[in-house]
Motif scaffolding. Structure first.
Motif, PDB file in Angstrom:
ATOM      1  N   LYS A  84       0.832  -1.198   0.000  1.00 43.50           N
ATOM      2  CA  LYS A  84       0.000   0.000   0.000  1.00 43.50           C
ATOM      3  C   LYS A  84       0.871   1.254   0.000  1.00 43.50           C
ATOM      4  CE  LYS A  84      -3.724   2.279   2.494  1.00 43.50           C
ATOM      5  NZ  LYS A  84      -4.568   2.273   3.690  1.00 43.50           N
ATOM      6  N   ARG A  85       1.965   1.243   0.764  1.00 39.95           N
ATOM      7  CA  ARG A  85       2.876   2.390   0.792  1.00 39.95           C
ATOM      8  C   ARG A  85       3.510   2.632  -0.578  1.00 39.95           C
ATOM      9  NH1 ARG A  85       4.606   0.277   5.747  1.00 39.95           N
ATOM     10  NH2 ARG A  85       6.487  -0.538   4.742  1.00 39.95           N
ATOM     11  N   ALA A  86       3.844   1.556  -1.292  1.00 34.60           N
ATOM     12  CA  ALA A  86       4.427   1.691  -2.632  1.00 34.60           C
ATOM     13  C   ALA A  86       3.438   2.387  -3.561  1.00 34.60           C
ATOM     14  CB  ALA A  86       4.814   0.320  -3.178  1.00 34.60           C
ATOM     15  N   TRP A  87       2.168   2.011  -3.462  1.00 38.42           N
ATOM     16  CA  TRP A  87       1.129   2.617  -4.300  1.00 38.42           C
ATOM     17  C   TRP A  87       0.937   4.095  -3.945  1.00 38.42           C
ATOM     18  CZ3 TRP A  87      -4.783   1.524  -3.829  1.00 38.42           C
ATOM     19  CH2 TRP A  87      -5.447   2.095  -4.918  1.00 38.42           C
ATOM     20  N   VAL A  88       0.885   4.382  -2.650  1.00 41.90           N
ATOM     21  CA  VAL A  88       0.702   5.764  -2.203  1.00 41.90           C
ATOM     22  C   VAL A  88       1.884   6.628  -2.639  1.00 41.90           C
ATOM     23  CG1 VAL A  88       0.583   7.236  -0.146  1.00 41.90           C
ATOM     24  CG2 VAL A  88      -0.826   5.181  -0.284  1.00 41.90           C
ATOM     25  N   LYS A  89       3.096   6.100  -2.525  1.00 41.05           N
ATOM     26  CA  LYS A  89       4.273   6.852  -2.937  1.00 41.05           C
ATOM     27  C   LYS A  89       4.255   7.109  -4.441  1.00 41.05           C
ATOM     28  CE  LYS A  89       9.256   7.096  -2.743  1.00 41.05           C
ATOM     29  NZ  LYS A  89      10.484   6.555  -2.199  1.00 41.05           N
TER      30      LYS A  89
END
Length: 88
Positions: free
Chosen positions: A63-68
């Motif tokens: 999820k963090r990869a997508w948000v970044k």
């Protein structure tokens, strides 16, 4: 190593350079319109791939990869708009 961890590791290996390259372009002072357009399209692809990862592997790291990726895309489009006007 689980399948989820393998998927996240593979994503980092394949697309890590896009995250780093986009950060570099955003911090550079002098970037041509062609470079910004190129990176806007690369970041669109990164957002799509990161979204697929986040939906397939439902972990905080994915999820963090997508948000970044979404954040980088937004910042790149804002810079394009600020420096060259118009929408991407």
């Amino acid at each position: 190593m689980t399948l989820e961890q393998n998927a996240i590791k593979l994503h980092a290996e394949v697309y890590g350079w896009v995250y780093e390259g986009a950060e570099t372009v955003l911090t550079d002072k002098c970037v041509s319109i062609h470079v910004l357009l190129l990176w806007c399209s690369r970041l669109e692809m990164l957002v799509n791939q990161s979204k697929k990862l986040a939906l397939a592997v439902q972990t905080e790291q994915a999820k963090r990869a997508w948000v970044k990726a979404r954040d980088l895309e937004k910042r790149m489009k804002e810079r394009y708009k600020r420096e060259y006007g118009g929408e991407y």
